[in-house]
Design an enzyme around this catalytic site. Structure first.
Site, PDB file in Angstrom:
ATOM      1  N   LYS A  12       8.247  14.250 -12.261  1.00 49.26           N
ATOM      2  CA  LYS A  12       7.310  14.119 -10.934  1.00 49.26           C
ATOM      3  C   LYS A  12       8.456  12.820 -10.486  1.00 49.26           C
ATOM      4  CE  LYS A  12       4.234  14.198 -14.063  1.00 49.26           C
ATOM      5  NZ  LYS A  12       3.478  14.717 -14.054  1.00 49.26           N
TER       6      LYS A  12
ATOM      7  N   GLY B  92       0.744  10.612 -15.988  1.00 47.23           N
ATOM      8  CA  GLY B  92       0.060   9.886 -16.965  1.00 47.23           C
ATOM      9  C   GLY B  92      -0.505   8.286 -17.278  1.00 47.23           C
TER      10      GLY B  92
ATOM     11  N   LYS C 115       7.323   1.890  -4.292  1.00 46.83           N
ATOM     12  CA  LYS C 115       6.450   0.076  -4.373  1.00 46.83           C
ATOM     13  C   LYS C 115       5.808   0.190  -5.104  1.00 46.83           C
ATOM     14  CE  LYS C 115       5.741  -3.044  -1.209  1.00 46.83           C
ATOM     15  NZ  LYS C 115       6.761  -5.023  -1.390  1.00 46.83           N
ATOM     16  N   PHE C 116       5.189  -0.748  -5.705  1.00 52.24           N
ATOM     17  CA  PHE C 116       3.982  -0.925  -6.385  1.00 52.24           C
ATOM     18  C   PHE C 116       2.399  -0.949  -5.529  1.00 52.24           C
ATOM     19  CE2 PHE C 116       0.747  -3.208  -8.833  1.00 52.24           C
ATOM     20  CZ  PHE C 116       0.844  -1.476  -9.584  1.00 52.24           C
TER      21      PHE C 116
ATOM     22  N   HIS D 144      -7.367   5.003  -7.923  1.00 53.43           N
ATOM     23  CA  HIS D 144      -7.316   6.626  -8.513  1.00 53.43           C
ATOM     24  C   HIS D 144      -8.547   7.648  -7.780  1.00 53.43           C
ATOM     25  CE1 HIS D 144      -5.003   9.447 -11.635  1.00 53.43           C
ATOM     26  NE2 HIS D 144      -5.896  10.092 -10.762  1.00 53.43           N
TER      27      HIS D 144
ATOM     28  N   HIS E 139      -4.389   3.294 -19.267  1.00 49.22           N
ATOM     29  CA  HIS E 139      -4.712   5.093 -18.316  1.00 49.22           C
ATOM     30  C   HIS E 139      -5.324   5.850 -19.304  1.00 49.22           C
ATOM     31  CE1 HIS E 139      -0.886   3.703 -16.241  1.00 49.22           C
ATOM     32  NE2 HIS E 139      -0.961   3.035 -17.625  1.00 49.22           N
TER      33      HIS E 139
ATOM     34  N   GLU F 103       1.685  12.578  -7.956  1.00 47.16           N
ATOM     35  CA  GLU F 103       1.319  13.236  -9.296  1.00 47.16           C
ATOM     36  C   GLU F 103       0.369  14.837  -9.063  1.00 47.16           C
ATOM     37  OE1 GLU F 103       0.766  11.538 -13.306  1.00 47.16           O
ATOM     38  OE2 GLU F 103       2.275   9.929 -13.156  1.00 47.16           O
TER      39      GLU F 103
ATOM     40  N   ARG G 117      -3.366  21.737 -14.778  1.00 50.48           N
ATOM     41  CA  ARG G 117      -4.344  22.015 -15.839  1.00 50.48           C
ATOM     42  C   ARG G 117      -6.060  21.873 -15.161  1.00 50.48           C
ATOM     43  NH1 ARG G 117      -2.925  16.779 -16.857  1.00 50.48           N
ATOM     44  NH2 ARG G 117      -4.741  15.099 -16.804  1.00 50.48           N
TER      45      ARG G 117
HETATM   46  C1  MV4 Z   1       1.939   3.731  -9.560  1.00 48.65           C
HETATM   47  C2  MV4 Z   1       0.801   2.834  -8.830  1.00 48.65           C
HETATM   48  C3  MV4 Z   1       0.696   1.421  -8.596  1.00 48.65           C
HETATM   49  N1  MV4 Z   1       2.227   2.295  -7.324  1.00 48.65           N
HETATM   50  N2  MV4 Z   1       2.761   4.031  -8.641  1.00 48.65           N
HETATM   51  C4  MV4 Z   1      -0.591   5.400 -13.065  1.00 48.65           C
HETATM   52  C5  MV4 Z   1      -0.824   6.695 -13.728  1.00 48.65           C
HETATM   53  C6  MV4 Z   1       0.402   7.665 -12.717  1.00 48.65           C
HETATM   54  N3  MV4 Z   1      -0.648   8.679 -12.721  1.00 48.65           N
HETATM   55  C7  MV4 Z   1       0.562   6.825 -12.046  1.00 48.65           C
HETATM   56  N4  MV4 Z   1       0.210   5.148 -11.909  1.00 48.65           N
HETATM   57  C8  MV4 Z   1       0.366   4.672 -11.171  1.00 48.65           C
HETATM   58  N5  MV4 Z   1       1.087   4.917 -10.490  1.00 48.65           N
HETATM   59  C9  MV4 Z   1       3.152   3.515  -7.469  1.00 48.65           C
HETATM   60  N6  MV4 Z   1       3.078   3.552  -6.759  1.00 48.65           N
HETATM   61  C10 MV4 Z   1      -0.170   2.439 -10.184  1.00 48.65           C
HETATM   62  C11 MV4 Z   1      -0.534   3.193 -11.436  1.00 48.65           C
HETATM   63  C12 MV4 Z   1      -1.841   3.397 -11.827  1.00 48.65           C
HETATM   64  C13 MV4 Z   1      -1.505   2.281 -12.718  1.00 48.65           C
HETATM   65  C14 MV4 Z   1      -0.963   1.106 -12.705  1.00 48.65           C
HETATM   66  C15 MV4 Z   1      -1.001   0.475 -13.427  1.00 48.65           C
HETATM   67  C16 MV4 Z   1      -2.106  -0.188 -14.602  1.00 48.65           C
HETATM   68  C17 MV4 Z   1      -3.180   1.063 -14.392  1.00 48.65           C
HETATM   69  C18 MV4 Z   1      -3.363   1.949 -13.716  1.00 48.65           C
HETATM   70  C19 MV4 Z   1      -4.566   2.807 -13.099  1.00 48.65           C
HETATM   71  C20 MV4 Z   1      -3.927   3.745 -13.153  1.00 48.65           C
HETATM   72  C21 MV4 Z   1      -2.693   4.110 -11.844  1.00 48.65           C
END
Ligand code: MV4
Length: 452
Positions: free
Chosen positions: A116, A164, A201-202, A208, A235, A288, A292
């Protein structure tokens, strides 16, 4: 075209692949565990080969068994479905070495996107927006600390081999970073065999949104619009829809363009999904790529009229895509509810015998499921027993049709999450559209609080 395909999967996706093959005049072989001997895919495939005991590790993940099953049945190709071996680059390589076509992208594309941190760099150089963060894997906790200090909190530490939602930690303050880094590193090493981490950064209150792409071996690539998969818990996606509600036209166009840029950068062949986060302002960032066919692919099939599984098979056989981007018309709206054999509020698995089953029907309703009355849901695999997909000219019509479908649907003998879906479809925030990835967990917490 292939004469015979082996299916290295089970449940609804195995049945989905069988149906695609039958329509194309291709013979099917199902490779199955002893626990699935009485399953619908085994009954409906032309041939079946038992590949091992119930535990997936010894059957559905047993590469020598699967390759042997393909060899003894003269199968020319293997469809891996989703999960299991679908994103295992070593498996795709072994297929290639044995002269069997893996129905999916190249082992190189799978391997690259499976890392990733590398995928993020690839997306960045392809011109797709990425969240601010580290360049490649982090060298150590000091680098993480310095980067987080310069970007500001909150940040998210992610395992390069994760994805994921596995192997990540949100860090809200400086004091918590070092520990999060160490635990994340240890967990990643144990779970994925690689402890490489990267940092971003979050993005708060994100949605999504993922774009479906399709590429052929002739260098042609298309997008087939996007899906919003924000309704999830831990997730695990519960409900998906397409198009994503309440997106500005320029955001949507930007997502599609960025997804194609990422797919082109890796010469992507087959069906794939490019995942993005969309923030409250409509700013989007690549996170990401999934290499598939996904559980939620029917949403896209309903709004495009394209059979994605058949296209995967055609492209794997070397055929050119039969349409261009201008031929892909996104029409109407589709919702998908994943039906799980589980307690709808405690989420504990509920395997067992289905004593009564009545699937819904009517205009715009599609049910992708391998279950039947009298079927026993085995305890060894994931709890999804099927999907109900509703199509309508508008989102409102799709929601109305889904409500009716779920009111007609009967699954008795086991617990399912149908009651939770019925609630969601009547929830003001969901019906308004555009909920964030935190919506479902917030809603469940509120209801927990009310009960006390
Ligand atoms: C993040 C994010 C926020 N900021 N990255 C979760 C699954 C994977 N594909 C990537 N994910 C996330 N990446 C940044 N920089 C939020 C998610 C995220 C998530 C995070 C916390 C709780 C639930 C979530 C559900 C979907 C995506």
């Amino acid at each position: 075209m292939f004469h015979k395909i082996l299916i290295a999967n089970r449940g609804e996706i195995a049945l989905r692949v069988i149906r695609a093959c039958r329509e194309m005049g291709i013979r099917t072989v199902i490779a199955h565990s002893t626990a699935d001997a009485d399953s619908l895919p085994v009954r409906l495939a032309d041939e079946s080969v038992c590949i091992g005991p119930p535990e997936a590790r010894l059957s559905y993940l047993n590469i020598p068994s699967i390759i042997s099953a393909a060899a003894i049945t003269d199968s020319e190709a293997i469809h891996p479905g989703y999960g299991l071996l679908a994103e295992n680059p070593a498996f795709a390589e072994i297929c290639r070495a044995c002269g069997i076509t893996f129905i999916g992208p190249s082992p190189e594309a799978i391997r690259l996107m499976g890392d990733k941190a590398q995928a993020r760099e690839m997306a960045k150089s392809a011109g797709a927006p990425v969240v601010p963060g580290s360049e490649g894997p982090l060298a150590g906790v000091d680098e993480a600390q310095a980067l987080a200090d310069s970007m500001g909190y909150p940040v998210i530490v992610k395992a390069a081999a994760g994805g994921g939602g596995r192997g990540m930690r949100i860090v809200r303050e400086r004091a918590a970073l070092a520990r999060a880094y160490t635990t994340c590193q240890a967990e990643a090493g144990a779970a994925f065999g690689s402890s490489e981490l990267y940092l971003e950064k979050f993005v708060e209150e994100a949605r999504h949104v993922e774009v479906q792409v399709l590429g052929d071996k002739n260098g042609m690539r298309l997008h087939l619009g996007e899906r919003d998969c924000s309704v999830q818990r831990r997730h695990q996606k519960l409900l998906e829809e397409g198009p994503a509600p309440a997106l500005l036209p320029e955001t949507r166009a930007g997502l599609h363009k960025a997804a194609l840029a990422v797919a082109s950068a890796v010469n992507y062949v087959s069906a794939g999904t490019v995942e993005f986060l969309v923030d409250r302002e409509g700013q989007f960032s690549f996170i990401e790529m999934n290499t598939r066919i996904q559980v939620e692919h029917p949403v896209t099939e309903m709004i495009t009229g394209v059979d994605l599984v058949q296209e995967q098979i055609r492209v794997a056989a070397g055929e050119k895509l039969r349409f261009r981007q201008k031929d892909i018309v996104l029409r109407g709206h589709a919702l998908e509810c994943r039906i799980n054999a589980e307690d709808p509020y405690r989420f504990t698995p509920s395997p067992g015998k289905i004593t009564s089953y009545h699937p819904p029907g009517g205009p715009g309703i599609r049910v992708d499921s391998h279950v039947y009355q009298g079927y026993s849901v085995p305890p060894y695999y994931d709890s999804m027993v099927g999907k109900v997909i509703a199509y309508g000219a508008t989102r409102e019509q799709a929601i109305a049709r889904m409500r009716i479908a779920l009111s007609e649907m009967v699954v008795e003998g086991i617990q399912t999450n149908i009651p939770l879906h019925r609630e969601l479809l009547n929830d003001t925030r969901f019906v308004r559209g555009g909920v964030s990835i935190h919506y479902l967990e917030q809603k469940l917490a509120q209801e927990q609080a009310k009960k006390k």
